[in-house]
Scaffold this motif. Sequence first.
Motif, PDB file in Angstrom:
ATOM      1  N   ALA A 184       0.829  -1.203   0.000  1.00  0.00           N
ATOM      2  CA  ALA A 184       0.000   0.000   0.000  1.00  0.00           C
ATOM      3  C   ALA A 184       0.863   1.253   0.000  1.00  0.00           C
ATOM      4  O   ALA A 184       0.451   2.306  -0.504  1.00  0.00           O
ATOM      5  N   ASP A 185       2.080   1.154   0.533  1.00  0.00           N
ATOM      6  CA  ASP A 185       2.999   2.291   0.618  1.00  0.00           C
ATOM      7  C   ASP A 185       4.423   1.750   0.535  1.00  0.00           C
ATOM      8  O   ASP A 185       4.916   1.148   1.494  1.00  0.00           O
ATOM      9  N   TYR A 186       5.096   1.947  -0.608  1.00  0.00           N
ATOM     10  CA  TYR A 186       6.427   1.364  -0.791  1.00  0.00           C
ATOM     11  C   TYR A 186       7.447   1.885   0.218  1.00  0.00           C
ATOM     12  O   TYR A 186       8.493   1.265   0.425  1.00  0.00           O
ATOM     13  N   ASN A 187       7.157   3.019   0.859  1.00  0.00           N
ATOM     14  CA  ASN A 187       8.060   3.520   1.901  1.00  0.00           C
ATOM     15  C   ASN A 187       8.105   2.583   3.108  1.00  0.00           C
ATOM     16  O   ASN A 187       8.988   2.701   3.961  1.00  0.00           O
ATOM     17  N   MET A 248      17.025   1.880  -4.431  1.00  0.00           N
ATOM     18  CA  MET A 248      15.760   1.938  -5.160  1.00  0.00           C
ATOM     19  C   MET A 248      14.728   1.089  -4.429  1.00  0.00           C
ATOM     20  O   MET A 248      15.032  -0.015  -3.977  1.00  0.00           O
ATOM     21  N   TYR A 249      13.526   1.628  -4.307  1.00  0.00           N
ATOM     22  CA  TYR A 249      12.401   0.813  -3.886  1.00  0.00           C
ATOM     23  C   TYR A 249      11.886   0.064  -5.103  1.00  0.00           C
ATOM     24  O   TYR A 249      11.807   0.622  -6.206  1.00  0.00           O
ATOM     25  N   ILE A 250      11.543  -1.187  -4.933  1.00  0.00           N
ATOM     26  CA  ILE A 250      10.904  -1.973  -5.989  1.00  0.00           C
ATOM     27  C   ILE A 250       9.583  -2.483  -5.434  1.00  0.00           C
ATOM     28  O   ILE A 250       9.573  -3.232  -4.443  1.00  0.00           O
ATOM     29  N   ASP A 251       8.476  -2.029  -6.026  1.00  0.00           N
ATOM     30  CA  ASP A 251       7.178  -2.414  -5.475  1.00  0.00           C
ATOM     31  C   ASP A 251       6.752  -3.793  -5.966  1.00  0.00           C
ATOM     32  O   ASP A 251       7.480  -4.476  -6.705  1.00  0.00           O
ATOM     33  N   SER A 303       6.835  -5.022  -1.676  1.00  0.00           N
ATOM     34  CA  SER A 303       7.818  -3.967  -1.909  1.00  0.00           C
ATOM     35  C   SER A 303       9.063  -4.205  -1.057  1.00  0.00           C
ATOM     36  O   SER A 303       8.966  -4.606   0.109  1.00  0.00           O
ATOM     37  N   SER A 304      10.214  -3.959  -1.652  1.00  0.00           N
ATOM     38  CA  SER A 304      11.479  -4.111  -0.942  1.00  0.00           C
ATOM     39  C   SER A 304      12.452  -3.073  -1.489  1.00  0.00           C
ATOM     40  O   SER A 304      12.091  -2.255  -2.339  1.00  0.00           O
ATOM     41  N   MET A 305      13.665  -3.090  -1.006  1.00  0.00           N
ATOM     42  CA  MET A 305      14.660  -2.103  -1.423  1.00  0.00           C
ATOM     43  C   MET A 305      15.930  -2.800  -1.874  1.00  0.00           C
ATOM     44  O   MET A 305      16.303  -3.845  -1.329  1.00  0.00           O
ATOM     45  N   VAL A 306      16.596  -2.224  -2.869  1.00  0.00           N
ATOM     46  CA  VAL A 306      17.896  -2.719  -3.318  1.00  0.00           C
ATOM     47  C   VAL A 306      18.871  -1.554  -3.374  1.00  0.00           C
ATOM     48  O   VAL A 306      18.464  -0.384  -3.432  1.00  0.00           O
TER      49      VAL A 306
END
Length: 316
Positions: A184-187, A248-251, A303-306
């Motif tokens: 719902a919110d990639y943050n 980068m966030y990847i949703d 969503s996660s981060m790389v």
Amino acid sequence: MPFINLKTTKTGLLAPLFLLSIIAFGCNHSQPGSKKRELISFRAYNGINYSEVSRRMRNGLSFNEYGYQLEPQWKLKFVSDDSISIFSPTKNAFINFPLTRGYDSIFNAARSWLKVRTISKDSITMEILIQKGDSLDVKGTKVFMRFFADNYIKNVLHTDTSILRRPSRKDTLFIEGLSAKANADYNKAFAARQPAKITSRNSMVTVSQRTTRPDIMNNFDNSDDYLDPTYDIVINKAYKDFYFSFTMYIDDKGRTYYGYPLIGLDDEDTKADYIHTSKAVMESYLKLYLNIKPGSTLGMIHSSMVSVHVEGKKAK
């Protein structure tokens, strides 16, 4: 080797991996007038092969809110009251270690402090302890390792460790909740146990993922490979030479969003320019020339981060 060690990741989470070194707990000293506490003996359990089947926090979960997973990995056998044999997956063999007994069911082996909570010929429950400075925190981490004897697993439970080590229903519900918030919110992204995958779909771009080889320098821990998946991306025939490092966030749909620079930039104007230019590289080259598969945990895409290090090479 399956050493337990302390490690703080860039997300601020404290990974329950543990320490070295031993203090005066190996001595069985008592204060005058105090009741003497005997050292724990493993004599009755010598020679029994035990396999770790769960490693959980006090709340019963093996995952935390950052996506870090406590994994049951140990196999051990007590050889004597001063020796223990622990299986090394890197050597595919059992290795003997000295065992130092402390008071009140505490012992040190394989660079780890542990406290036996319960022990029988069928099972053991141990709590992980940590060293703070030159003293041992005997209140514990509230991280518990559960072992079953191999004979008990096979002949009484009629199962195997791969089944017993599966995440619990409580873990599944916890990850479902985290995934719903992250999607719902990639943050609110968290580390994917199966990290997002980045590959190239153009011959002018090459992509390689950094991997960690477990060794003595990192206490045989490679959890950063999923806690902080990192990619090196080289763009040939770029408009100019450049090098940018950022997250980068990847949703859950594989869409990318700029995170933050991975280098220190004190000057606000320089920082703003760096973000503007590196974000433009992401919006153009990376979105045009990369295939991105979102990460997942327990089969749930979220969503996660790389981290990415992007090098541009101008055509000669």
